[in-house]
Design a protein around this motif. Structure first.
Motif, short mmCIF file in Angstrom:
data_model
loop_
_atom_site.label_atom_id
_atom_site.label_comp_id
_atom_site.label_asym_id
_atom_site.label_seq_id
_atom_site.Cartn_x
_atom_site.Cartn_y
_atom_site.Cartn_z
N ARG A 58 0.90 -1.12 0.06
CA ARG A 58 -0.03 0.17 -0.03
C ARG A 58 1.04 1.25 -0.02
N VAL A 59 0.67 2.18 -1.03
CA VAL A 59 1.66 3.27 -1.05
C VAL A 59 1.05 4.62 -0.89
N GLY A 60 -0.15 4.69 -0.34
CA GLY A 60 -0.59 5.83 0.22
C GLY A 60 -0.88 7.06 -0.72
N SER A 61 -0.27 8.12 -0.10
CA SER A 61 -0.51 9.26 -1.10
C SER A 61 0.20 9.62 -2.35
N SER A 222 3.65 -7.65 2.40
CA SER A 222 4.21 -7.83 3.81
C SER A 222 3.02 -7.35 4.78
N GLN A 223 3.02 -7.70 6.15
CA GLN A 223 1.95 -7.02 6.89
C GLN A 223 2.34 -5.84 7.35
N LEU A 224 1.57 -4.88 7.84
CA LEU A 224 1.90 -3.65 8.10
C LEU A 224 1.94 -3.23 9.37
N TYR A 225 2.86 -2.73 10.08
CA TYR A 225 2.97 -2.51 11.57
C TYR A 225 2.95 -1.27 11.98
N GLY A 316 4.07 8.57 0.65
CA GLY A 316 2.64 8.21 1.03
C GLY A 316 2.80 7.15 2.29
N THR A 317 1.82 7.31 3.20
CA THR A 317 1.71 6.51 4.30
C THR A 317 0.30 5.88 4.34
N VAL A 318 0.07 4.80 4.87
CA VAL A 318 -1.16 4.07 5.55
C VAL A 318 -0.93 3.97 6.82
N TRP A 319 -2.18 3.35 7.37
CA TRP A 319 -1.82 2.63 8.95
C TRP A 319 -0.96 1.46 8.60
N MET A 341 6.36 -0.17 8.60
CA MET A 341 6.11 0.19 9.94
C MET A 341 5.92 1.67 9.86
N GLN A 342 4.85 2.24 10.59
CA GLN A 342 4.88 3.65 10.49
C GLN A 342 4.90 4.29 11.86
#
Length: 372
Positions: A58-61, A222-225, A316-319, A341-342
């Motif tokens: 997921r590449v967000g913005s 990947s999982q997203l942390y 870009g970011t997502v959760w 991770m974010q």
């Protein structure tokens, strides 16, 4: 100026980001015909499954560049006017004087003065940007919420303005791009997903990029942390998530190879005309979501390196996930990187994000990737 790829330096730099605390990351760097792909760390902290450089993410913005390109294509066809008031197209969404004052260009470059809707859609984030008074509770509450984009736009339009239309600096706001999505649908008579897929993704020849409408990422990923500034400890996996909270303004999934392919095509004038690309690269000062003033064009922003020319792209970011893709103006040198991770920075006693070793390690990786 040519900077040949230094595979050993890139391998060491990406590994350093993982050792600094990033569970996993992967990247592709290109210099002309030379290509380096690398990955470090794990895609799943519970099983130890490694990340690989071909994973979808997921590449967000970064999606905003795709959306902006689709809008510029409609400007070229005469269906949308770049400096036409948005109220002429969407009077029910931006009514009255604001609809007359805010142009399509102001939505694209975040100078509309429209507020961000996210703190209103996610009540536990209401105090944003006062991070210490926020909580990640809403992230769990809305994991499977199907938001209506018109409702989200209404939250942003009815919130107190963050500036005057066309004023400087602008303020980055997802409300702007949700409105552009509605504008695209009105201009084309089809969904924004279909329009962006047909006119941008397929035109660029991208095979692993899409705008999924479900909650899962298709293909190897990947999982997203998400850490939410240390308030989620250990960081929680949000890779399964209903992305209607941003819709086609930030819900794209892609690969690092496809991101480089897209920006190369865009900057070569293969997605929009050179005159449109020139408009995309006309920048204004904008306050980013991190509170920094950056230069921002129409869905593109520049990064300058010492004596190495200007790079153009988007982050870009997502959760739980993040990405950055930057391409030198001549199209020769490119970097796309994805992290799983974010918001890893903890907060100090004043509620400000504290420096973290990941920050310095990522900056060092960007330096090697972009400038050699």
């Amino acid at each position: 100026m040519k900077n040949p790829l230094d595979s050993a330096a890139l391998n060491a730099a990406i590994e350093h980001v993982h050792r600094a605390g990033m569970p996993g990351l992967f990247a592709e760097v290109r210099d002309g015909d030379q290509v380096w792909r690398g990955a470090a760390g794990v895609a799943d902290v519970s099983t130890g499954r490694p990340v690989t450089a071909d994973m979808r993410h997921r590449v967000g913005s970064i999606t905003k560049t795709f959306t902006a390109a689709a809008v510029l294509q409609q400007v070229e066809s005469g269906r949308i006017g770049l400096d036409t008031p948005v109220g002429r197209y969407l009077p029910e969404l931006v009514p009255g004087e604001r609809g007359d004052a805010i142009t399509v260009r102001m939505l694209l470059n975040h100078t509309s003065g429209l507020a961000e809707y996210l703190p209103y859609a996610y009540p536990s984030l209401k105090a944003f940007p006062v991070l210490a008074e926020t909580s990640p509770q809403s992230l769990d509450d809305h994991r499977f919420t199907r938001f209506d984009p018109v409702d989200l736009i209404g939250m942003g339009v009815s919130a107190p303005p963050v500036g005057t239309p066309g004023g400087a600096p602008g303020v980055y706001s997802n409300t702007n791009y949700l409105l552009l999505v509605q504008l695209l649908e009105q201009a084309t008579g089809t969904t924004a997903e279909r329009c962006i897929t047909r006119n941008v993704i397929e035109r660029a020849g991208l095979r692993d990029t899409g705008l999924p409408t479900g909650t899962h990422i298709d293909g190897p990923h990947s999982q997203l942390y998400e850490s939410w500034f240390g308030m989620i400890d250990p960081p929680r996996d949000y890779s399964v998530y209903d992305m209607s909270w941003v819709g086609p303004s930030a819900s794209l999934t892609s690969t690092v190879a496809d991101l480089n392919r897209f920006y190369a095509a865009l900057l070569a004038g293969k997605i929009v005309r050179p005159s449109s690309l020139e408009e995309m690269r006309r920048t204004v000062p904008v306050v980013s979501q991190e509170g920094r003033v950056i230069e921002y064009g129409l869905g593109l922003h520049p990064m300058e390196g010492p004596g190495q020319g200007t790079f153009w792209g988007h982050g870009g970011t997502v959760w739980g996930g993040g990405a950055l893709a930057m391409t030198r103006a001549d199209g020769r040198r490119q970097m796309a990187v994805a992290v799983n991770m974010q918001r890893w920075n903890g907060l100090d006693s004043a509620g400000r994000p504290q420096p973290h070793p990941i920050d310095g390690a990522l900056a060092a990786f960007y330096q090697v990737a972009m400038y050699g």
